[in-house]
Structure formats: structure tokens, C-alpha cells
Design a protein around this motif. Structure first.
Motif, PDB file in Angstrom:
ATOM      1  N   ASN A 342       0.858  -1.189   0.000  1.00 34.29           N
ATOM      2  CA  ASN A 342       0.000   0.000   0.000  1.00 34.29           C
ATOM      3  C   ASN A 342       0.891   1.235   0.000  1.00 34.29           C
ATOM      4  O   ASN A 342       1.549   1.547   0.993  1.00 34.29           O
ATOM      5  CB  ASN A 342      -0.916  -0.001   1.230  1.00 34.29           C
ATOM      6  CG  ASN A 342      -1.894   1.171   1.214  1.00 34.29           C
ATOM      7  OD1 ASN A 342      -1.926   1.953   0.257  1.00 34.29           O
ATOM      8  ND2 ASN A 342      -2.696   1.295   2.270  1.00 34.29           N
ATOM      9  N   ARG A 347      -4.490   6.189   3.758  1.00 37.25           N
ATOM     10  CA  ARG A 347      -5.658   5.282   3.802  1.00 37.25           C
ATOM     11  C   ARG A 347      -5.248   3.834   3.675  1.00 37.25           C
ATOM     12  O   ARG A 347      -4.308   3.490   2.957  1.00 37.25           O
ATOM     13  CB  ARG A 347      -6.625   5.616   2.663  1.00 37.25           C
ATOM     14  CG  ARG A 347      -7.280   6.973   2.750  1.00 37.25           C
ATOM     15  CD  ARG A 347      -8.177   7.202   1.540  1.00 37.25           C
ATOM     16  NE  ARG A 347      -9.104   6.086   1.330  1.00 37.25           N
ATOM     17  CZ  ARG A 347      -9.244   5.435   0.176  1.00 37.25           C
ATOM     18  NH1 ARG A 347      -8.520   5.774  -0.879  1.00 37.25           N
ATOM     19  NH2 ARG A 347     -10.126   4.453   0.071  1.00 37.25           N
ATOM     20  N   SER A 348      -6.010   2.963   4.349  1.00 39.00           N
ATOM     21  CA  SER A 348      -5.894   1.528   4.131  1.00 39.00           C
ATOM     22  C   SER A 348      -6.556   1.172   2.814  1.00 39.00           C
ATOM     23  O   SER A 348      -7.436   1.894   2.328  1.00 39.00           O
ATOM     24  CB  SER A 348      -6.575   0.756   5.269  1.00 39.00           C
ATOM     25  OG  SER A 348      -5.933   0.996   6.500  1.00 39.00           O
ATOM     26  N   HIS A 349      -6.123   0.061   2.219  1.00 38.38           N
ATOM     27  CA  HIS A 349      -6.758  -0.429   1.000  1.00 38.38           C
ATOM     28  C   HIS A 349      -6.988  -1.931   1.135  1.00 38.38           C
ATOM     29  O   HIS A 349      -6.181  -2.645   1.752  1.00 38.38           O
ATOM     30  CB  HIS A 349      -5.900  -0.132  -0.232  1.00 38.38           C
ATOM     31  CG  HIS A 349      -5.917   1.308  -0.627  1.00 38.38           C
ATOM     32  ND1 HIS A 349      -6.865   1.840  -1.478  1.00 38.38           N
ATOM     33  CD2 HIS A 349      -5.118   2.356  -0.273  1.00 38.38           C
ATOM     34  CE1 HIS A 349      -6.647   3.137  -1.628  1.00 38.38           C
ATOM     35  NE2 HIS A 349      -5.586   3.471  -0.911  1.00 38.38           N
ATOM     36  N   ASP A 350      -8.101  -2.398   0.547  1.00 34.62           N
ATOM     37  CA  ASP A 350      -8.479  -3.804   0.644  1.00 34.62           C
ATOM     38  C   ASP A 350      -8.184  -4.548  -0.648  1.00 34.62           C
ATOM     39  O   ASP A 350      -8.185  -3.958  -1.741  1.00 34.62           O
ATOM     40  CB  ASP A 350      -9.974  -3.934   0.957  1.00 34.62           C
ATOM     41  CG  ASP A 350     -10.320  -3.414   2.344  1.00 34.62           C
ATOM     42  OD1 ASP A 350      -9.382  -3.322   3.169  1.00 34.62           O
ATOM     43  OD2 ASP A 350     -11.500  -3.113   2.592  1.00 34.62           O
ATOM     44  N   GLN A 386      -6.929  -6.402   4.345  1.00 31.10           N
ATOM     45  CA  GLN A 386      -6.729  -4.961   4.541  1.00 31.10           C
ATOM     46  C   GLN A 386      -5.241  -4.677   4.713  1.00 31.10           C
ATOM     47  O   GLN A 386      -4.580  -5.264   5.566  1.00 31.10           O
ATOM     48  CB  GLN A 386      -7.500  -4.454   5.759  1.00 31.10           C
ATOM     49  CG  GLN A 386      -7.452  -2.938   5.902  1.00 31.10           C
ATOM     50  CD  GLN A 386      -8.293  -2.434   7.057  1.00 31.10           C
ATOM     51  OE1 GLN A 386      -7.842  -2.451   8.201  1.00 31.10           O
ATOM     52  NE2 GLN A 386      -9.505  -1.985   6.754  1.00 31.10           N
ATOM     53  N   ALA A 388      -2.630  -1.787   5.648  1.00 28.37           N
ATOM     54  CA  ALA A 388      -2.572  -0.496   6.331  1.00 28.37           C
ATOM     55  C   ALA A 388      -1.810   0.535   5.502  1.00 28.37           C
ATOM     56  O   ALA A 388      -1.047   0.178   4.595  1.00 28.37           O
ATOM     57  CB  ALA A 388      -1.911  -0.668   7.691  1.00 28.37           C
ATOM     58  N   PRO A 389      -1.988   1.830   5.793  1.00 24.67           N
ATOM     59  CA  PRO A 389      -1.271   2.864   5.039  1.00 24.67           C
ATOM     60  C   PRO A 389       0.245   2.635   5.059  1.00 24.67           C
ATOM     61  O   PRO A 389       0.826   2.344   6.096  1.00 24.67           O
ATOM     62  CB  PRO A 389      -1.643   4.165   5.768  1.00 24.67           C
ATOM     63  CG  PRO A 389      -2.941   3.862   6.424  1.00 24.67           C
ATOM     64  CD  PRO A 389      -2.888   2.421   6.799  1.00 24.67           C
TER      65      PRO A 389
END
Length: 402
Positions: A342, A347-350, A386, A388-389
Motif C-alpha cells: 500500500n 488510507r488503508s486499501h483492501d 486490509q 494499512a497505510p
């Protein structure tokens, strides 16, 4: 930290500039490294190598044979070994900035060696062979070959063959960073065990790094690094954030067969290393401590054979997406590994579990997370991964591909 090599920049007596890479005498120690000891250079170096071996570390030294210091005795003793200007003065190597032909950097403290085919080259090679034999007998296990692309492949082949006659286990590492492709390819049959790659300069989006990886992996496996003695410190570039240094070390360990870092990276040092000016008193107060994390990453690498070969590697996410997905596959088994990076700092990304299953070609039950300090069964009961940033997660699969 579970490393198995220590790499030493040149420790020889330097020329007038004081640069480690401006070598005046290949058989004498730099006065700063010698200290107050009355032991010979050979005794000191042999003792260092033996102590490293007791710690499970092989020792690699820098081999700089594309130039010497301009005030090296070799310049006057063997002028025929060097390139010369029209006025007879010794030629100094230079580099032209790729984006500005008027920007030329000349290393005036260096004298460039002439490797054109002629009788003098045989005498020159005999000198280098004797040098290799000297350091192999002192116990050194490998040589990092500075600017290897500036020396003809057939010269390296002859030197490497000589070294392996003395020690078949000796290893040679080619430094070819920034070299044109044809200069790297001419080293194809030289016998190098490893190359250094350019992963440090990747923005995680452009296609050039994966293209370079595919071109070079057929020559030899490669070594990545998040910073080196020639670059700015990552902690200085990344604002000193621990997660920045964690992610970059994990990525470089994932990306290629080998991984390297300069001393101080594990503590978030910010002061750039300098081949003339750096001194022991430049040791910094640690900003953080990544030693246990780096040890866990290196253990992860040892336990996943696919991470110790240069098999096919591709990106399976769009180039512009902040979540970068890389798939590395083994050429010898059905093993593969996925890295999800990421690059978003906020922002987190899934990433969907079904998509991961399709990419890896196995059922979800066959996939394990191997990211340090994450549970191996982290996928159980989830449909989304998920990330994390500004972080990375790694997933490993064994068994028959579906």
C-alpha cells in the motif's frame, strides 16, 4: 539480524583525495582502519575475517579495478596500463548527466585503466590475479566488483576462473547500477554470481523495474537495497518514519534473491555516508530499532525458497493504483508468493481473497501469510485483506497449482 554476509567498502590506503574508492596501495590499510595496531595488514584482516566467521558471516570486500588513485605508484611504474590524454597526462574517468549533456563530472583524483586488447593487458591481469590470490588466502569469501560493466566480460571471466581455482566457493558480485543494457549483457558469460539491481529507485508504478528484472534475471540473480553508501539515507528522505523504513526493507527482501543494507539503517540514521568524510564519531542516536523486524524478515526469506531465486515476477494490479500487487513464482516448483504494497500514506486499501486465490492459482486454504509479526492464519474468516497505510503484506502458497 540473521544476515550471512558483511560487505566492506575499500579498506586500502587511499590517494591524495582520501576517498575509499581512490586506491593508492592495494596491499596497505587505510590509516584510520589500522589505528594504533602494530600488527601487519594481513594479520588484522585475517583476524577480522575469522571473527566474522565465528558470527556466521562471510566477508565480501570491494574490488576496484577499473581505476586507481592518480597518485598510485602503479601510474609511474606501469603507465602502459592506463588511458592517456593527447598531451600524455593520465585520463580521469567522468560521467555525463543523462538529462544534461553539459553537466559533466570528472573524478580528478582517479586514473582510468586501459583494458584494450594488447600485450600490456596480460601484465595487468597478472597483477590483478596476484591481488585476488592474496585476499583469498587471507580468508575473504567474495568480491563486490565496483563498476563491473567498465571492465570487459572476458577479463572478468579470466579473473573469476583464477579465483575459483584457489577457492571454488568464492563469490563475485557485479555492481552495474546505471549501466546501459549492452554493457551489462557483455558480462553474461563472465561467471558472476550476483548483480545489484535498481529497486531502490522504483516509484512502485513505472514499468521499468520489472522489465529490467526480467532482462537481467537470466544473467544472474540480483540483490536489492533500500539505500546504499552512494544514496541519501531513507530515513532522511522519508521524514524519519519507522513504517517507511520497515516497508522498504520488506519490499527489497521480497523483490529479489539477495538483500543488503548499510550499517545504521536499522536505527533510522539520517546522515548520508561519505567515502571521504564519514568517521566513527558520526554514529547517531537511534531514532528507532528495527533489528528484530529485520531479523524476522530475513528468517521469512530463508524459509521461502521462492524468495531465494529469480523466477518470473509480474505486477497484477493497475500501474496507477495505490495498492501494488506483485507475484513471484518459482521455476523449480509450484511455490509462489504475493506481495501487497500500500503506497498510500493516509488510507488503508483492501484486496479481495477471491482475487488473491485467482492470482496465486491455489485454493485459499493453501495460502499462508508470512509477513513478520502477522499470524499465518490471518485469512481465516475474512473475505478481504486490509493493507494499512504505507505497509506491505506477503502471502505464500505451496502445492499443486489449480
Amino acid at each position: 539480524m540473521k544476515f550471512n554476509w558483511v560487505f566492506l567498502n575499500p579498506f586500502h590506503a587511499p590517494g591524495f583525495s582520501g576517498s575509499l574508492y581512490s586506491i593508492k596501495d592495494y596491499y596497505q590499510l587505510h590509516p584510520l582502519f589500522r589505528g594504533e595496531s602494530r600488527e601487519s595488514p594481513e594479520q588484522l584482516l585475517r583476524g577480522f575475517v575469522r571473527q566474522a566467521e565465528k558470527q556466521g558471516l562471510a566477508v565480501m570486500m570491494d574490488l576496484v579495478i577499473n581505476h586507481t588513485a592518480k597518485d598510485s605508484p602503479l601510474v609511474s611504474q606501469h603507465p602502459e596500463w592506463y588511458l592517456h590524454e593527447e598531451d600524455g597526462s593520465v585520463h580521469s574517468p567522468f560521467v555525463v548527466a543523462p538529462n544534461d549533456p553539459q553537466n559533466v563530472t570528472v573524478w580528478g583524483d582517479l586514473a582510468e585503466i586501459d583494458y584494450r586488447q594488447r600485450s600490456a593487458r596480460e601484465e595487468l591481469l597478472a597483477y590483478w590475479k596476484k591481488l585476488l590470490q592474496h585476499y583469498i588466502r587471507l580468508g575473504f569469501h567474495g568480491f563486490r566488483c565496483d563498476a563491473a560493466y567498465k571492465v570487459p566480460g572476458e577479463v572478468w571471466a579470466e579473473l573469476i576462473e583464477t579465483a575459483r581455482q584457489l577457492n571454488p566457493e568464492i563469490r563475485f558480485f557485479a555492481e552495474t547500477l546505471g549501466a546501459p543494457l549492452h554493457q551489462v549483457e557483455q558480462l553474461h558469460s563472465a561467471g558472476f554470481d550476483y548483480f545489484f539491481n535498481s529497486a531502490k529507485w522504483w516509484d512502485f508504478h513505472a514499468g521499468w523495474l520489472l522489465e529490467q528484472y526480467e532482462q537481467f534475471r537470466h544473467i544472474a540473480p540480483s540483490i536489492a537495497f533500500p539505500e546504499s553508501h552512494d544514496t541519501e539515507r531513507l530515513a532522511a528522505e522519508g521524514g524519519g518514519e519507522e513504517r517507511h523504513s520497515r516497508t522498504w526493507y520488506l519490499f527489497t527482501a521480497f523483490f529479489s534473491t539477495g538483500v543488503m543494507l548499510p550499517i545504521g539503517y536499522e536505527y533510522g540514521f539520517r546522515r548520508k555516508l561519505h567515502v571521504v568524510e564519514t568517521r566513527p564519531e558520526d554514529w547517531e542516536e537511534p531514532a528507532f530499532d528495527l533489528t528484530s523486524f529485520i531479523g524476522a524478515v530475513n528468517a521469512m526469506k530463508v524459509n521461502a525458497p521462492v524468495l531465494n531465486e529469480e523466477g518470473p515476477q509480474r505486477r497484477f494490479t493497475p500501474p496507477s493504483h495505490p495498492l501494488v500487487g506483485l507475484l513471484r513464482q518459482s521455476e523449480h516448483s509450484a511455490e509462489n508468493v504475493v506481495g501487497l504494497i500500500n503506497t498510500d500514506t493516509e488510507r488503508s486499501h483492501d484486496f479481495g481473497l477471491d482475487h488473491l486465490r485467482e492470482v496465486m492459482g491455489v485454493e485459499v486454504e493453501a495460502i499462508q501469510e508470512i509477513t513478520p509479526f502477522h499470524p499465518t492464519n490471518s485469512l481465516a474468516g475474512h473475505q478481504q485483506i486490509q493493507v494499512a497505510p504505507y505497509s506491505m503484506r506477503i502471502f505464500h502458497a505451496l502445492g499443486q497449482r489449480s
